[in-house]
Design a protein around this motif. Structure first.
Motif, PDB file in Angstrom:
ATOM      1  N   VAL A 126       0.837  -1.204   0.000  1.00 17.25           N
ATOM      2  CA  VAL A 126       0.000   0.000   0.000  1.00 17.25           C
ATOM      3  C   VAL A 126       0.872   1.255   0.000  1.00 17.25           C
ATOM      4  CG1 VAL A 126      -1.893   1.184   1.176  1.00 17.25           C
ATOM      5  CG2 VAL A 126      -1.771  -1.284   1.236  1.00 17.25           C
ATOM      6  N   ILE A 185      -4.915  -6.903  -1.551  1.00 13.90           N
ATOM      7  CA  ILE A 185      -5.583  -5.618  -1.365  1.00 13.90           C
ATOM      8  C   ILE A 185      -6.950  -5.705  -2.022  1.00 13.90           C
ATOM      9  CG2 ILE A 185      -5.540  -3.162  -1.920  1.00 13.90           C
ATOM     10  CD1 ILE A 185      -2.482  -3.359  -2.044  1.00 13.90           C
ATOM     11  N   VAL A 228      -4.552  -6.636  -6.751  1.00 16.75           N
ATOM     12  CA  VAL A 228      -5.616  -5.803  -6.194  1.00 16.75           C
ATOM     13  C   VAL A 228      -6.923  -6.251  -6.826  1.00 16.75           C
ATOM     14  CG1 VAL A 228      -6.483  -3.465  -5.852  1.00 16.75           C
ATOM     15  CG2 VAL A 228      -4.020  -3.865  -6.020  1.00 16.75           C
ATOM     16  N   LEU A 287      -7.105  -4.510   3.699  1.00 19.30           N
ATOM     17  CA  LEU A 287      -5.837  -5.233   3.554  1.00 19.30           C
ATOM     18  C   LEU A 287      -5.950  -6.557   4.281  1.00 19.30           C
ATOM     19  CD1 LEU A 287      -3.344  -2.305   4.285  1.00 19.30           C
ATOM     20  CD2 LEU A 287      -4.671  -2.785   2.213  1.00 19.30           C
TER      21      LEU A 287
END
Length: 388
Positions: A48, A97, A121, A165
């Motif tokens: 992140v 993520i 992600v 997360l």
């Protein structure tokens, strides 16, 4: 690759400082058993970090002890590849993520996460709480071969959830040298100076890496796993009620180097069997660590992550760690007599005595270390009561 290996070593030292600070916070809020995975948490936060800008990036640098996002990215490009496949070990890591739909991810950020962290992600509609929870849980269960189930609940999400997360980690391995199953017996484990509970105490006698660390008022024992790059370190206070003082003193110790000065005498080891699994919502702890800004809708800046101009903040950081300690080992041939007593790293700290004992019959701190590229702390925690 030489540069990136050097940066992996830098991440090793940074993660050690991060581990110390976070352990101190968690120990202060939990009087019981603790287990968490510093390497998987440090990795997901470092991911992140790649999308953070301005003061948010500065908070990551300060809290993760990493000077900039590129060092984190290059270091983990080595570390994650090493951790993906470790022979003779089951290490299952689920790191990801999850981002609210409507926040398209920048290609550079996506490429870094994929190539360097071996992760990705995924966009989710957190407004559909049940579906979001099911999606995350199914993915974690697949990644951990159904060892870790039901990581999140639908109540964890609502219409304000933006960035989640996830990191879950499961470990199983044989020892290099097994404990003797026939020697395991019920014995007391002292919770303090007077109170005890019955536990299954395992025994073995052989040469083990050991040291008495006077500044910690504790003994340290390192037990190797079948893969020579992995070991469990037990830090046992001299006194039955010494765990609180030990934890205070550990805050100043470089955990990545704690096994540098050891020797390997014949020693009788008594260690309780234990299994510990813990889920931690890390928002409060990370806020105390200095990362509160990432959770602040009005202050967080993740403009390096997404194309949308809408402010983005982290809603949830959740981890589950699972580890089990029992007798099983791989038992290769014993060390030849010519190698016995050989100095390992650093100076020889003590003169070997005729009968040495390491009896973990009261609260202790443990760490699981991986040493292929620096020393990485896969797990750390404390056992206050092996029955729980």
């Amino acid at each position: 690759m030489v540069l990136k290996t050097a940066e992996a070593l830098q991440i090793s030292n940074s993660s050690s400082q991060f581990t110390n600070n976070l352990y101190n916070i968690l120990a202060g809020t939990s009087p019981g058993n603790i287990v968490f995975s510093p390497v998987s948490l440090h990795a997901v936060l470092s991911m992140v970090y790649q999308g953070a800008q301005d003061t948010t990036a500065e908070k990551f640098a300060s809290s993760l002890k990493v000077p900039d996002a590129k060092v984190a990215s290059d270091g983990y490009s080595v570390i994650m590849k090493r951790l993906t496949y470790i022979p003779n070990v089951t290490l299952l890591m689920a790191i990801k993520i999850y981002l609210m739909e409507g926040h398209p991810v920048l290609p550079d950020f996506s490429e870094t996460v994929t190539n360097n962290f071996l992760c990705d992600v995924q966009l989710l509609n957190f407004c559909d709480q049940a579906a979001a929870a099911a999606t995350i849980n199914t993915w974690v269960e697949e990644k951990t071969q159904e060892k870790i189930m039901n990581l999140v609940n639908k109540e964890d999400f609502d219409e304000s959830t933006q960035l989640v997360l996830v990191n879950a980690i499961y470990f199983k391995s044989r020892w290099r040298h097994a404990f003797d199953k026939g020697a395991t017996k019920t014995e007391p484990f002292y919770l303090n100076d007077t109170d005890s509970v019955p536990v299954q105490m395992m025994y073995m006698k052989r040469r083990c890496y050991h040291n008495s660390i006077m500044e910690l008022e504790a003994q340290m024992l390192e037990l190797p796993y079948a893969n020579g790059n992995l070991s469990m370190v037990i830090i046992l206070p001299f006194e039955r009620n010494g765990i609180a003082e030990l934890e205070k003193k550990l805050t100043t110790v470089n955990l990545a180097k704690i096994t540098n000065e050891v020797y390997n005498p014949p020693i009788t080891v008594a260690l309780p069997k234990f299994k510990i699994e813990q889920t931690i919502d890390l928002k409060d702890s990370l806020t105390k660590l200095g990362l509160g800004e990432i959770f602040d809708r009005s202050a967080a800046n993740f403009s390096g992550m997404v194309t949308s101009k809408e402010p983005l903040h982290v809603s949830k950081v959740i981890q589950r760690a699972f580890i089990e300690v029992s007798e099983e080992g791989s038992d290769p041939p014993p060390v030849p007599a010519a190698a016995a007593g050989r100095r390992r790293r650093g100076r020889l700290c003590h003169v070997e005595g005729p009968d040495m004992f390491f009896t973990a019959d009261h609260p202790f701190v443990f760490m699981l270390l991986e040493k292929s590229t620096g020393t990485h702390i896969l797990f750390t925690g404390k056992i206050m009561n092996p029955q729980l």
